[in-house]
Design an enzyme around this catalytic site. Structure first.
Site, PDB file in Angstrom:
ATOM      1  N   ALA A  55       0.666  -1.235  -0.360  1.00 37.14           N
ATOM      2  CA  ALA A  55      -0.059  -0.058   0.237  1.00 37.14           C
ATOM      3  C   ALA A  55       0.544   1.167   0.101  1.00 37.14           C
ATOM      4  O   ALA A  55       0.795   2.453  -0.949  1.00 37.14           O
ATOM      5  CB  ALA A  55      -0.853  -0.114   1.191  1.00 37.14           C
ATOM      6  N   GLU A  74      10.261   4.215   6.811  1.00 33.49           N
ATOM      7  CA  GLU A  74       9.886   2.913   7.329  1.00 33.49           C
ATOM      8  C   GLU A  74      10.746   1.989   8.604  1.00 33.49           C
ATOM      9  O   GLU A  74      12.227   2.938   8.554  1.00 33.49           O
ATOM     10  CB  GLU A  74      11.045   1.502   5.925  1.00 33.49           C
ATOM     11  CG  GLU A  74      10.776   0.391   6.203  1.00 33.49           C
ATOM     12  CD  GLU A  74       9.258  -0.404   6.751  1.00 33.49           C
ATOM     13  OE1 GLU A  74       8.412  -0.483   5.684  1.00 33.49           O
ATOM     14  OE2 GLU A  74       9.397  -0.999   7.997  1.00 33.49           O
ATOM     15  N   GLY A  87       2.924 -14.439   0.730  1.00 33.98           N
ATOM     16  CA  GLY A  87       3.064 -15.660  -0.439  1.00 33.98           C
ATOM     17  C   GLY A  87       2.849 -14.998  -2.048  1.00 33.98           C
ATOM     18  O   GLY A  87       2.968 -16.016  -2.747  1.00 33.98           O
ATOM     19  N   GLY A  88       2.797 -13.588  -2.286  1.00 33.31           N
ATOM     20  CA  GLY A  88       2.971 -13.081  -3.370  1.00 33.31           C
ATOM     21  C   GLY A  88       1.546 -13.791  -4.570  1.00 33.31           C
ATOM     22  O   GLY A  88       1.703 -13.896  -6.533  1.00 33.31           O
ATOM     23  N   ARG A 335     -10.229 -18.788   5.081  1.00 35.76           N
ATOM     24  CA  ARG A 335      -9.495 -19.608   6.263  1.00 35.76           C
ATOM     25  C   ARG A 335     -10.011 -19.214   7.840  1.00 35.76           C
ATOM     26  O   ARG A 335      -8.788 -20.129   9.035  1.00 35.76           O
ATOM     27  CB  ARG A 335      -8.247 -17.769   6.798  1.00 35.76           C
ATOM     28  CG  ARG A 335      -7.491 -17.907   5.504  1.00 35.76           C
ATOM     29  CD  ARG A 335      -6.296 -16.612   5.158  1.00 35.76           C
ATOM     30  NE  ARG A 335      -6.013 -17.128   4.354  1.00 35.76           N
ATOM     31  CZ  ARG A 335      -4.716 -16.079   3.663  1.00 35.76           C
ATOM     32  NH1 ARG A 335      -5.258 -14.456   3.959  1.00 35.76           N
ATOM     33  NH2 ARG A 335      -4.270 -16.123   2.754  1.00 35.76           N
ATOM     34  N   GLU A 470      -3.029  -2.626   5.509  1.00 35.57           N
ATOM     35  CA  GLU A 470      -3.751  -3.563   6.647  1.00 35.57           C
ATOM     36  C   GLU A 470      -4.029  -2.525   7.874  1.00 35.57           C
ATOM     37  O   GLU A 470      -5.200  -2.939   8.969  1.00 35.57           O
ATOM     38  CB  GLU A 470      -2.905  -4.373   6.455  1.00 35.57           C
ATOM     39  CG  GLU A 470      -3.182  -5.539   8.283  1.00 35.57           C
ATOM     40  CD  GLU A 470      -2.372  -6.332   8.334  1.00 35.57           C
ATOM     41  OE1 GLU A 470      -1.744  -6.901   7.475  1.00 35.57           O
ATOM     42  OE2 GLU A 470      -3.031  -7.662   9.273  1.00 35.57           O
TER      43      GLU A 470
END
Lengths: 503, 503
Positions: A55, A74, A87-88, A335, A470
């Site tokens: 993001a 960062e 996991g891409g 999930r 997120e």
């Protein structure tokens, strides 16, 4: 109840005629940290982006291309946050790859899947935007950033059709590295080891900058190495979730104590969320914290087991309770359904497939076997003995599952069997143990479809403040479907970046 | 990240050497409303209690008895909040009434019931405190306050044994009126139509008072009739939940739009919750909002249908889907299970019992029939025709249910049949329609077992601030069991009041 007051109102309210009166001092008494503008700003940018995951980097690239000067902050010594260990896989509806494979899909179908997993708690407009713009995001990644995708699709749990597009290296690094390269090419600097201590508002209630700690090392939040960064246009918060923050996550879900592992890197903590709440953001759905059902207790963190599970054993094999030898859940359920089912058994589940089934995870099988996260067995009897599974029952279950595959219908758990699954063959067999780990925090601050952070009291946007990924709540409701994180982050990251540049 | 700064640190931070410098003014720029101490306080008390429901009145009585001067503030023109329209049932473990009826119960059993309904999201220490102290709270109500209880017990949904002790008037007013009388006898004043605009902190980050609007009428939050109330010791927030606040509840659960009715009075809104969050309280589990499965679409608000449902038709009758004529859920499951099951059918359910079954609700049956919320039928055929239920199936279901009752075991939905249920007889029959309404907000601010409100960043108590009742989160997790609200409110209200007096 308006949260902030302008200087004029503040003075009126406290009855202070001038700033030099004693009453003004009384008013000053417990002015909040967030109230204090610094005497000097150390650096100035148009747009400051917090976080260097999917993001944040998407926002930075779009803001730069919209003409803004941009910096990415960062916290950790390395960029990429959780995204780089992801996991891409990217859920996309309507891509040319779906067409090439003859997959019939639609925005409505993807939305229905998201709603079913999300138990209807999804924010309708946000969820729709992610589905509608997923292919645009996919093409931007592939055609503009140069992200390399496989030409095959994966069928992830909870999706009704195959729509997961995966990077060739089967890792989120497949997105993050091209994004970092693009930032460098565009001249977007990144400052690492920067901890955001607070967001600063001016007297019009606009976010105008940050107080940060530089050369940050985790656990050293009280450092004196403070700097003030000014944002002429806006701040974009893309700082991620808090699944690794045991102290905070357990206030929202007391079951998630330190005994429960996480797939997240250790920087996935809650300080930016708390800072946004302090500024007036609305915290929504914070108690919905996702457990990944494909995590292995035999390795730390996210690890490699999720690739074996999601691409190989879950779609092409079966999962059993080792105590009974029986299947107990649709291996391609969402999930939450799978994690709840595993936890209900009280012990790790065993998921297995044959050699053909491992092909989509071929590039990680060597490491998985070496680390003994996945184990190889010549026969099902040997596998059963190793995991102490009732052998006869396991054989019976495999036979039964193979009949479902042959007939194209799982009459017991309704697992989708439309992606070329083949019956489990004679061996060798590959198996791993699975026990859930905290993976994704669905909740976060409330945003609107322009990625503006909304004030809890006024329900109006907080000026100069955007968020994506997120750190935001609502899009996924009770349960995020696998591989919908990437389109969510990229779609809203791009919106946030463009809007921040024009704020 | 500490939320507030003291005056000294603030001045240091902004580089202002003296309060008369220009830099101090810059620091003042966006001082928050919460920062401003008033020039004068209009009134002073030791303890200020916000809210006049079960929790607030319990706190006020205990604070007064601990030697404090106390005032109770109530937003509405009448006292009692939602408590006064509550059904008057109190879950208690270990009472002499349970003994007299030979009910075997224990704290662990009640806790297990709370956890099952709460999906394990309950805060363990808070939940245990409610169960452990429920009988002490019950005896305090009966023996000290003079609350009149029936000598029978009710078996509410989700409880594994009968443990609901109900006031003779089968209403929360049976608690509120004696509490109000006790307040009057003790000399605790109440100020009505008082809207809390903000809580005020001093320069040590202690809550020291309130800014309020007097002569408040709902929707007139911008009134100029402002007063400042000082709390020498502490403020107790017992302002209730936000189930009637459509705008806010739908940010936490987007399904709960204005189309969904509520059982709550119109004062059940979120402004105090938001104000506590602004002060630094930790908002936990806000997205868990309970729907009452015993609410009637044929009357407004809480109404009287819940009494017919909870005391008569749910324990002593059966509920069917009118489209199929079949039962579809354990009529004594917890509220979430039942509400979810009704919503899944897509239309109101029909719950019925015979004349004997209505006895525990006898005092309200007249009104319910008069209002046509409950209807009386001479035969099941007539009942089926009225509600357009397949008649044969309804007869078959009643027969099947009667066999379960006779045999003492419901082999279909495992409804508890240990409370003297009798087979449905020949008639007349009584029935009502049920469709869920928003009833209780499980989430709220995080407190500890001393009812102290915890700061989201430091996880330490905010000085001078206590909370109890529905404004707090955690005790009930995902789903509050019926009639556990009263022990929760009284147990924690009493703790808050005692601690506030000694703060």
């Amino acid at each position: 109840m308006k949260k902030h007051v302008t200087r004029r109102n503040f003075l009126k309210m406290t009855g202070a005629a001038t700033a030099t009166s004693g009453l003004a001092l009384a008013g000053l008494a417990n002015a909040k940290e967030g109230s204090a503008l610094p005497a000097n700003w150390d650096e100035t940018f148009d747009v400051i982006v917090i976080g260097s995951g999917f993001a944040g980097l998407s926002a930075a690239i779009e803001a730069k291309n919209a003409g803004a000067s941009v910096v990415v902050l960062e916290k950790m010594p390395v960029p990429g946050g959780n995204s780089i260990i992801n996991g891409g896989g990217m859920a996309v509806v309507g891509s040319d790859i779906q067409s090439a494979h003859g997959v019939k899909d639609s925005v409505e179908t993807m939305l229905a899947d998201m709603y079913q997993a999300g138990l209807g708690l999804n924010y309708p407009e946000q969820a729709r935007m992610v589905a509608e713009r997923s292919n645009d995001a996919f093409e931007w990644c592939r055609d503009y950033l140069g992200v390399k995708f496989k030409d095959t699709l994966a069928h992830f749990g909870g999706h009704s059709v195959p729509r997961t597009h995966t990077t060739t290296i089967q890792s989120g690094a497949g997105f993050v590295q091209p994004m970092l390269a693009k930032c460098e090419a565009l001249g977007v600097p990144m400052q690492k080891k920067i901890y955001v201590k607070r967001l600063i508002m001016d007297d019009t209630d606009r976010v105008v900058g940050l107080e940060v700690i530089r050369n940050y090392r985790q656990g050293k939040e009280d450092s004196k190495k403070v700097r003030f960064l000014k944002a002429n246009k806006a701040v974009v918060v893309a700082s991620g979730g808090f699944a690794a923050d045991v102290a905070y996550r357990s206030t929202q879900d007391p079951r998630l104590t330190e005994e429960l592992a996480t797939t997240n890197h250790k920087g996935a903590t809650s300080e930016c969320l708390k800072e946004l709440i302090r500024l007036g953001a609305n915290p929504v759905q914070l108690s919905w914290i996702q457990l990944g059902p494909w995590a292995s207790p035999d390795e730390k963190g996210f690890g490699l087991a999720p690739i074996f599970a999601a691409y190989a054993a879950y779609p092409h094999g079966l999962m059993v309770d080792p105590r009974t030898g029986k299947r107990f859940v649709n291996e391609l359920a969402d999930r939450k359904v799978r994690a709840d089912a595993i936890i209900k058994t009280g012990h790790p589940a065993i998921c297995l497939c044959d050699a053909a089934g491992t092909k989509p995870a071929a590039h990680v099988m060597g490491k998985l076997l070496e680390r003994q996260v996945v184990r190889k067995f010549d026969s099902l009897q040997e596998l059963a003995a190793f995991y102490q599974i009732p052998g006869d029952e396991l054989l019976a279950q495999v036979g039964r599952y193979n009949r479902f595959v042959t007939e194209g219908k799982d009459t017991e758990f309704d697992k989708p069997l439309s992606m070329g699954q083949q019956p489990i063959s004679d061996g060798p067999f590959y198996a791993a143990r699975f026990w859930p780990k905290a993976h994704h925090t669905m909740g976060g601050v409330e945003i609107d479809t322009e990625a503006r952070v909304l004030d809890i009291s006024t329900h109006q946007p907080i000026a100069g403040l955007f968020a994506a990924g997120e750190i935001t709540g609502g899009t996924h409701g009770a349960c995020r479907l696998g591989t919908v994180a990437i389109p969510d982050c990229i779609v809203f990251g791009r919106i946030a970046g463009r809007n921040a540049a024009n704020a």
